[in-house]
Motif scaffolding. Structure first.
Motif, PDB file in Angstrom:
ATOM      1  N   ALA A 166     -51.734  18.446  46.261  1.00 41.00           N
ATOM      2  CA  ALA A 166     -50.509  18.346  45.456  1.00 41.00           C
ATOM      3  C   ALA A 166     -50.694  18.800  44.014  1.00 41.00           C
ATOM      4  O   ALA A 166     -49.718  19.197  43.362  1.00 41.00           O
ATOM      5  N   ILE A 167     -51.898  18.750  43.505  1.00 39.98           N
ATOM      6  CA  ILE A 167     -52.112  19.059  42.087  1.00 39.98           C
ATOM      7  C   ILE A 167     -51.644  20.461  41.701  1.00 39.98           C
ATOM      8  O   ILE A 167     -51.091  20.641  40.604  1.00 39.98           O
ATOM      9  N   PRO A 168     -51.781  21.492  42.547  1.00 41.60           N
ATOM     10  CA  PRO A 168     -51.200  22.798  42.173  1.00 41.60           C
ATOM     11  C   PRO A 168     -49.688  22.729  41.925  1.00 41.60           C
ATOM     12  O   PRO A 168     -49.166  23.516  41.121  1.00 41.60           O
ATOM     13  N   LEU A 169     -48.996  21.816  42.588  1.00 47.16           N
ATOM     14  CA  LEU A 169     -47.556  21.663  42.342  1.00 47.16           C
ATOM     15  C   LEU A 169     -47.306  21.072  40.957  1.00 47.16           C
ATOM     16  O   LEU A 169     -46.320  21.420  40.300  1.00 47.16           O
ATOM     17  N   LEU A 170     -48.182  20.184  40.517  1.00 51.99           N
ATOM     18  CA  LEU A 170     -48.058  19.658  39.158  1.00 51.99           C
ATOM     19  C   LEU A 170     -48.264  20.785  38.145  1.00 51.99           C
ATOM     20  O   LEU A 170     -47.532  20.885  37.156  1.00 51.99           O
ATOM     21  N   ARG A 171     -49.263  21.617  38.402  1.00 50.27           N
ATOM     22  CA  ARG A 171     -49.498  22.756  37.503  1.00 50.27           C
ATOM     23  C   ARG A 171     -48.282  23.676  37.479  1.00 50.27           C
ATOM     24  O   ARG A 171     -47.840  24.122  36.418  1.00 50.27           O
ATOM     25  N   ALA A 172     -47.730  23.966  38.663  1.00 49.57           N
ATOM     26  CA  ALA A 172     -46.574  24.862  38.742  1.00 49.57           C
ATOM     27  C   ALA A 172     -45.383  24.290  37.987  1.00 49.57           C
ATOM     28  O   ALA A 172     -44.638  25.025  37.318  1.00 49.57           O
ATOM     29  N   SER A 173     -45.212  22.972  38.061  1.00 50.86           N
ATOM     30  CA  SER A 173     -44.048  22.360  37.412  1.00 50.86           C
ATOM     31  C   SER A 173     -44.133  22.468  35.891  1.00 50.86           C
ATOM     32  O   SER A 173     -43.138  22.790  35.228  1.00 50.86           O
ATOM     33  N   VAL A 174     -45.309  22.183  35.319  1.00 50.58           N
ATOM     34  CA  VAL A 174     -45.405  22.281  33.859  1.00 50.58           C
ATOM     35  C   VAL A 174     -45.441  23.741  33.407  1.00 50.58           C
ATOM     36  O   VAL A 174     -44.964  24.076  32.316  1.00 50.58           O
ATOM     37  N   ASN A 175     -45.980  24.626  34.246  1.00 48.97           N
ATOM     38  CA  ASN A 175     -46.031  26.032  33.871  1.00 48.97           C
ATOM     39  C   ASN A 175     -44.641  26.667  33.844  1.00 48.97           C
ATOM     40  O   ASN A 175     -44.335  27.470  32.962  1.00 48.97           O
ATOM     41  N   PHE A 176     -43.789  26.291  34.801  1.00 43.42           N
ATOM     42  CA  PHE A 176     -42.431  26.852  34.739  1.00 43.42           C
ATOM     43  C   PHE A 176     -41.708  26.316  33.513  1.00 43.42           C
ATOM     44  O   PHE A 176     -40.945  27.029  32.845  1.00 43.42           O
ATOM     45  N   LEU A 177     -41.953  25.056  33.194  1.00 44.08           N
ATOM     46  CA  LEU A 177     -41.309  24.467  32.029  1.00 44.08           C
ATOM     47  C   LEU A 177     -41.731  25.175  30.740  1.00 44.08           C
ATOM     48  O   LEU A 177     -40.911  25.428  29.854  1.00 44.08           O
ATOM     49  N   ASN A 178     -42.997  25.527  30.661  1.00 36.98           N
ATOM     50  CA  ASN A 178     -43.524  26.125  29.432  1.00 36.98           C
ATOM     51  C   ASN A 178     -43.373  27.636  29.370  1.00 36.98           C
ATOM     52  O   ASN A 178     -43.193  28.201  28.282  1.00 36.98           O
ATOM     53  N   ASP A 179     -43.465  28.328  30.516  1.00 36.93           N
ATOM     54  CA  ASP A 179     -43.597  29.782  30.505  1.00 36.93           C
ATOM     55  C   ASP A 179     -42.391  30.548  31.037  1.00 36.93           C
ATOM     56  O   ASP A 179     -42.245  31.743  30.758  1.00 36.93           O
ATOM     57  N   MET A 180     -41.561  29.904  31.804  1.00 37.83           N
ATOM     58  CA  MET A 180     -40.398  30.588  32.371  1.00 37.83           C
ATOM     59  C   MET A 180     -39.368  30.850  31.261  1.00 37.83           C
ATOM     60  O   MET A 180     -39.136  30.009  30.391  1.00 37.83           O
ATOM     61  N   ALA A 181     -38.782  32.035  31.291  1.00 36.28           N
ATOM     62  CA  ALA A 181     -37.812  32.401  30.255  1.00 36.28           C
ATOM     63  C   ALA A 181     -36.551  31.563  30.360  1.00 36.28           C
ATOM     64  O   ALA A 181     -36.159  31.103  31.440  1.00 36.28           O
ATOM     65  N   SER A 182     -35.910  31.364  29.221  1.00 33.07           N
ATOM     66  CA  SER A 182     -34.582  30.773  29.202  1.00 33.07           C
ATOM     67  C   SER A 182     -33.555  31.895  29.301  1.00 33.07           C
ATOM     68  O   SER A 182     -33.875  33.071  29.124  1.00 33.07           O
ATOM     69  N   PHE A 183     -32.315  31.530  29.590  1.00 31.44           N
ATOM     70  CA  PHE A 183     -31.258  32.552  29.637  1.00 31.44           C
ATOM     71  C   PHE A 183     -31.178  33.294  28.299  1.00 31.44           C
ATOM     72  O   PHE A 183     -31.048  34.516  28.256  1.00 31.44           O
TER      73      PHE A 183
END
Length: 343
Positions: free
Chosen positions: A316-333
């Motif tokens: 499950a830990i990769p899912l935790l990484r993915a969740s914080v990474n999208f929050l920090n790195d994914m573009a906003s509109f």
């Protein structure tokens, strides 16, 4: 002291940040909930997963020496500890695959390991007593196990770990977990018992008969007394480790049936502990699903696992990484120049 997480201002800011990513509202499902929770745990709009670690506690159970509540002999506990050290177990593979540190703790294995072995030696005793005859441990042993667990987690945290998962190894520890589940959820023992490491219908019925007699023999008045009566040293250390990790504001990744039984005790000691917990998966043990329903929580994965060792947490830990990474790195509109909803 474990403080409840109640920062509505931060929660609102995190939710706004999630909603403004280049996606439809809610399109990342549970990953959005996970990002929000980890942000709240870390009190940050830019949370991160630092040095994730799995700690596997190993201990033996007195009942395993006399009764057929498990198809494997007690010696398998120590043999599996050697397997962990040699890198041959599933938890080794999954931890390595997902870049997660792994620590093995001798909480109370009925075996004298060489001092040179690469484990954390916190042995309380050489296994618990048989709770058919007497409580599994004394309150003094319980307190020793709780303190030792806290010391382990404090040391790991001091080295920069903010995300921790737990696993266990102990022949017959599903029996202890079933008794603890029956105590904390107030449900019949037969509804707490599954196949464990491989029992079939006749073995499950025999196990239920044995454990029902044990359950009816005692009447623990406190969570601490219940753990001392029915627990294993590894389960008590799991409880202590969960409580200490929550106190240190770490994200706690809860594995399967045994770890969740320890969490039931930890939650009975301090309900705020749940604020810091993420549930890795639902085990194939029937009792685990009932535990998750009792706690009113949703696991991240459903893979039919019933191995223990912290394997679900490591997956499950990769899912935790993915969740914080999208929050920090994914573009906003706005940053991507993409039109949002209702633009």
């Amino acid at each position: 002291m474990i403080h409840p997480i109640k920062n509505k201002t931060l929660e609102k800011a995190l939710q706004q940040k999630i909603n403004l990513k280049t996606k439809p509202l809610g399109a990342l499902g549970m990953l959005e909930d996970l990002a929000l929770k980890i942000g709240c745990i870390q009190n940050s709009e830019t949370p991160k997963i630092d040095n994730p670690t799995i700690v596997v506690f190993a201990g033996d159970h007195g009942i395993a020496t006399k009764e057929e509540v498990n198809p494997f002999p007690q010696e398998v506990t120590s043999q599996m500890v050697y397997n962990f050290v040699n890198g041959g177990a599933a938890i080794n593979v999954f931890s390595k695959t997902n870049d997660v540190a792994l620590k093995i703790v001798d909480a109370g294995v009925n075996h004298k390991f060489p001092k040179s072995l690469n484990i954390i030696n916190k042995k309380v005793a050489f296994g618990t007593k048989n709770y058919q005859d007497e409580p599994a441990m004394t309150l003094e042993q319980y307190n020793d196990a709780i303190k030792k667990a806290g010391d382990i987690i404090s040391k790991i945290h001091s080295k920069g770990c903010n995300t921790i998962g737990f696993g266990e190894m102990g022949i017959s520890n599903t029996s202890s977990a079933s008794l603890l589940m029956g105590h904390f959820i107030k449900t019949p023992i037969i509804d707490c018992i599954g196949s464990g490491t491989g029992l079939y219908a006749d073995g499950i019925n025999k196990k239920a008969q044995i454990l029902s007699k044990v359950f009816n023999k005692y009447n623990p008045k406190t969570p601490q007394e219940a753990l001392a009566t029915f627990g294993g040293f590894e389960i008590v250390m799991l409880c202590g480790a969960i409580l200490k990790a929550a106190e240190l504001k770490m994200t706690v990744v809860i594995d399967g049936f045994i770890v969740t039984a320890a969490l039931l005790a930890a939650e009975a000691i301090n309900t705020n502990v749940l604020d810091y917990c993420v549930f890795a998966h639902n085990s194939n043990e029937q009792g685990h699903i009932k535990m998750l329903e009792f706690l009113n929580v949703k696991p991240l994965l459903s893979l039919g696992l019933r191995l223990g060792e912290g394997t679900g947490a490591a997956l499950a830990i990769p899912l935790l990484r993915a969740s914080v990474n999208f929050l920090n790195d994914m573009a906003s509109f706005e940053s991507a120049g993409v039109s949002g909803e209702n633009d």
